[in-house]
Design a protein around this motif. Sequence first.
Motif, PDB file in Angstrom:
ATOM      1  N   GLU A  19       0.919  -1.088   0.101  1.00 43.32           N
ATOM      2  CA  GLU A  19      -0.022   0.134   0.046  1.00 43.32           C
ATOM      3  C   GLU A  19       0.951   1.254   0.190  1.00 43.32           C
ATOM      4  OE1 GLU A  19      -2.720   2.176   3.296  1.00 43.32           O
ATOM      5  OE2 GLU A  19      -3.129   0.053   2.917  1.00 43.32           O
ATOM      6  N   HIS A  20       1.840   1.389   0.772  1.00 42.65           N
ATOM      7  CA  HIS A  20       2.764   2.393   0.893  1.00 42.65           C
ATOM      8  C   HIS A  20       3.701   2.628  -0.564  1.00 42.65           C
ATOM      9  CE1 HIS A  20       5.976   5.103   2.032  1.00 42.65           C
ATOM     10  NE2 HIS A  20       6.811   4.376   1.745  1.00 42.65           N
ATOM     11  N   ARG A  21       3.912   1.426  -1.083  1.00 42.54           N
ATOM     12  CA  ARG A  21       4.696   1.498  -2.126  1.00 42.54           C
ATOM     13  C   ARG A  21       3.832   2.108  -3.508  1.00 42.54           C
ATOM     14  NH1 ARG A  21       6.825  -3.379  -2.368  1.00 42.54           N
ATOM     15  NH2 ARG A  21       8.656  -2.414  -1.337  1.00 42.54           N
ATOM     16  N   ALA A  22       2.618   1.858  -3.697  1.00 41.56           N
ATOM     17  CA  ALA A  22       1.742   2.284  -4.567  1.00 41.56           C
ATOM     18  C   ALA A  22       1.110   3.724  -4.310  1.00 41.56           C
ATOM     19  CB  ALA A  22       0.434   1.471  -4.525  1.00 41.56           C
ATOM     20  N   HIS A  23       1.037   3.930  -3.112  1.00 46.26           N
ATOM     21  CA  HIS A  23       0.889   5.586  -2.617  1.00 46.26           C
ATOM     22  C   HIS A  23       2.149   6.420  -3.079  1.00 46.26           C
ATOM     23  CE1 HIS A  23      -0.253   9.006  -0.453  1.00 46.26           C
ATOM     24  NE2 HIS A  23       0.764   9.087   0.119  1.00 46.26           N
ATOM     25  N   ALA A  24       3.438   5.965  -2.567  1.00 46.34           N
ATOM     26  CA  ALA A  24       4.344   6.680  -2.748  1.00 46.34           C
ATOM     27  C   ALA A  24       4.665   6.754  -4.461  1.00 46.34           C
ATOM     28  CB  ALA A  24       5.760   5.794  -2.313  1.00 46.34           C
ATOM     29  N   ASP A  25       4.435   5.778  -5.233  1.00 44.46           N
ATOM     30  CA  ASP A  25       4.707   5.805  -6.424  1.00 44.46           C
ATOM     31  C   ASP A  25       3.868   7.038  -7.175  1.00 44.46           C
ATOM     32  OD1 ASP A  25       5.311   2.331  -7.445  1.00 44.46           O
ATOM     33  OD2 ASP A  25       6.605   3.811  -6.501  1.00 44.46           O
ATOM     34  N   TYR A  26       2.475   6.840  -6.908  1.00 45.65           N
ATOM     35  CA  TYR A  26       1.748   7.933  -7.667  1.00 45.65           C
ATOM     36  C   TYR A  26       1.940   9.255  -6.961  1.00 45.65           C
ATOM     37  CZ  TYR A  26      -0.163   3.735  -9.930  1.00 45.65           C
ATOM     38  OH  TYR A  26      -0.476   2.671 -10.593  1.00 45.65           O
ATOM     39  N   SER A 139      -2.430  10.879 -11.552  1.00 47.78           N
ATOM     40  CA  SER A 139      -3.603  10.848 -10.727  1.00 47.78           C
ATOM     41  C   SER A 139      -4.497   9.879 -10.957  1.00 47.78           C
ATOM     42  CB  SER A 139      -4.112  12.294 -10.317  1.00 47.78           C
ATOM     43  OG  SER A 139      -4.717  12.444 -11.491  1.00 47.78           O
ATOM     44  N   ALA A 140      -4.892   9.813 -12.064  1.00 44.88           N
ATOM     45  CA  ALA A 140      -6.044   8.888 -12.638  1.00 44.88           C
ATOM     46  C   ALA A 140      -5.439   7.198 -12.258  1.00 44.88           C
ATOM     47  CB  ALA A 140      -6.383   9.033 -13.926  1.00 44.88           C
ATOM     48  N   ALA A 141      -4.311   7.158 -12.654  1.00 47.15           N
ATOM     49  CA  ALA A 141      -3.670   5.699 -12.417  1.00 47.15           C
ATOM     50  C   ALA A 141      -3.761   5.650 -10.873  1.00 47.15           C
ATOM     51  CB  ALA A 141      -2.115   5.650 -12.985  1.00 47.15           C
ATOM     52  N   ALA A 142      -3.440   6.321 -10.119  1.00 44.28           N
ATOM     53  CA  ALA A 142      -3.544   6.286  -8.791  1.00 44.28           C
ATOM     54  C   ALA A 142      -4.743   5.748  -8.179  1.00 44.28           C
ATOM     55  CB  ALA A 142      -3.035   7.416  -7.991  1.00 44.28           C
ATOM     56  N   ALA A 143      -5.794   6.521  -8.693  1.00 46.35           N
ATOM     57  CA  ALA A 143      -7.326   6.257  -8.362  1.00 46.35           C
ATOM     58  C   ALA A 143      -7.600   4.967  -8.849  1.00 46.35           C
ATOM     59  CB  ALA A 143      -8.352   7.417  -8.874  1.00 46.35           C
ATOM     60  N   ARG A 144      -7.218   4.606 -10.013  1.00 48.43           N
ATOM     61  CA  ARG A 144      -7.706   3.303 -10.658  1.00 48.43           C
ATOM     62  C   ARG A 144      -6.841   2.063  -9.620  1.00 48.43           C
ATOM     63  NH1 ARG A 144     -11.908   1.862 -11.790  1.00 48.43           N
ATOM     64  NH2 ARG A 144     -11.135   0.027 -12.665  1.00 48.43           N
ATOM     65  N   SER A 145      -5.741   2.383  -9.431  1.00 53.22           N
ATOM     66  CA  SER A 145      -5.015   1.268  -8.797  1.00 53.22           C
ATOM     67  C   SER A 145      -5.472   1.115  -7.359  1.00 53.22           C
ATOM     68  CB  SER A 145      -3.524   1.837  -8.499  1.00 53.22           C
ATOM     69  OG  SER A 145      -2.644   1.027  -7.843  1.00 53.22           O
ATOM     70  N   GLY A 147      -8.724   1.117  -6.681  1.00 54.32           N
ATOM     71  CA  GLY A 147      -9.943   0.476  -6.820  1.00 54.32           C
ATOM     72  C   GLY A 147     -11.029   1.614  -6.928  1.00 54.32           C
ATOM     73  N   ALA A 148     -10.541   2.739  -7.165  1.00 52.41           N
ATOM     74  CA  ALA A 148     -11.760   3.830  -7.111  1.00 52.41           C
ATOM     75  C   ALA A 148     -12.682   3.512  -8.428  1.00 52.41           C
ATOM     76  CB  ALA A 148     -11.246   5.289  -7.210  1.00 52.41           C
ATOM     77  N   ARG A 151     -16.203   7.229 -11.682  1.00 50.01           N
ATOM     78  CA  ARG A 151     -16.525   8.661 -11.367  1.00 50.01           C
ATOM     79  C   ARG A 151     -15.462   9.258 -10.456  1.00 50.01           C
ATOM     80  NH1 ARG A 151     -20.780  10.704  -6.843  1.00 50.01           N
ATOM     81  NH2 ARG A 151     -21.140  12.946  -7.726  1.00 50.01           N
ATOM     82  N   LEU A 152     -14.744   8.523  -9.558  1.00 49.19           N
ATOM     83  CA  LEU A 152     -13.849   9.211  -8.608  1.00 49.19           C
ATOM     84  C   LEU A 152     -12.490   9.515  -9.360  1.00 49.19           C
ATOM     85  CD1 LEU A 152     -13.202  10.071  -5.831  1.00 49.19           C
ATOM     86  CD2 LEU A 152     -12.648   7.985  -5.100  1.00 49.19           C
ATOM     87  N   VAL A 153     -12.052   8.545 -10.226  1.00 45.17           N
ATOM     88  CA  VAL A 153     -11.224   8.675 -11.179  1.00 45.17           C
ATOM     89  C   VAL A 153     -11.271   9.974 -12.117  1.00 45.17           C
ATOM     90  CG1 VAL A 153     -10.109   7.867 -13.316  1.00 45.17           C
ATOM     91  CG2 VAL A 153     -10.586   6.162 -11.441  1.00 45.17           C
ATOM     92  N   THR A 154     -12.496  10.062 -12.505  1.00 40.10           N
ATOM     93  CA  THR A 154     -12.846  11.403 -13.077  1.00 40.10           C
ATOM     94  C   THR A 154     -12.648  12.641 -12.345  1.00 40.10           C
ATOM     95  OG1 THR A 154     -14.254  10.265 -14.580  1.00 40.10           O
ATOM     96  CG2 THR A 154     -14.584  12.629 -14.696  1.00 40.10           C
ATOM     97  N   VAL A 155     -13.110  12.497 -11.210  1.00 40.00           N
ATOM     98  CA  VAL A 155     -12.897  13.526 -10.226  1.00 40.00           C
ATOM     99  C   VAL A 155     -11.658  14.199  -9.799  1.00 40.00           C
ATOM    100  CG1 VAL A 155     -13.331  14.601  -7.651  1.00 40.00           C
ATOM    101  CG2 VAL A 155     -15.211  13.541  -9.308  1.00 40.00           C
TER     102      VAL A 155
END
Length: 176
Positions: A19-26, A139-145, A147-148, A151-155
Amino acid sequence: MSTGQARCDPATTGSRQAEHRAHADYTGGVYGSMLAASVVVGAGAVESFPRLRLVLLLLCTGLAFWLGHVHAQLFGARMAQRSLDRKAVLEVCQDEWPIVKAAVPPAAAVAVSPLLGLELQGALWLALSVAVAGQVGWSAAAARSAGASWRLVTVTASVNLLLGLLIIVLKIFLTH
């Protein structure tokens, strides 16, 4: 299960690390893209300069901020949580590397701009556009990763686009 036992559970630790790695990457990618856009705006506010200087400025600024983030992670939060070892250092370096990666596309845009027949101002606009597109993409990749929903990806993409447009407005204001 006590809190101490939860910390020692390999599945929990691995999950937290992933979780930390994905957050840090994006986070690093979004931050690095905004940083690159800001560098382009700052450079564009100055008199004429060689394109190579902007390419180096983008890459060196990305590296400098990467080192700053690595230092802050290692000697800030990390030291309080665990001892420093080679694995921890390499993990933090890898986690923060997207800050540098985000500077590469705008730098490449400046480097190839003569092949596209662009003058310096055109190169600046191309690099700025590439940086903002990167910011929105990260930011879109982070949201998709995470599991958003779409709609949230678009936001989140829209919010980052607005932030990018704010940087563009600053460029217009500073150069005119």
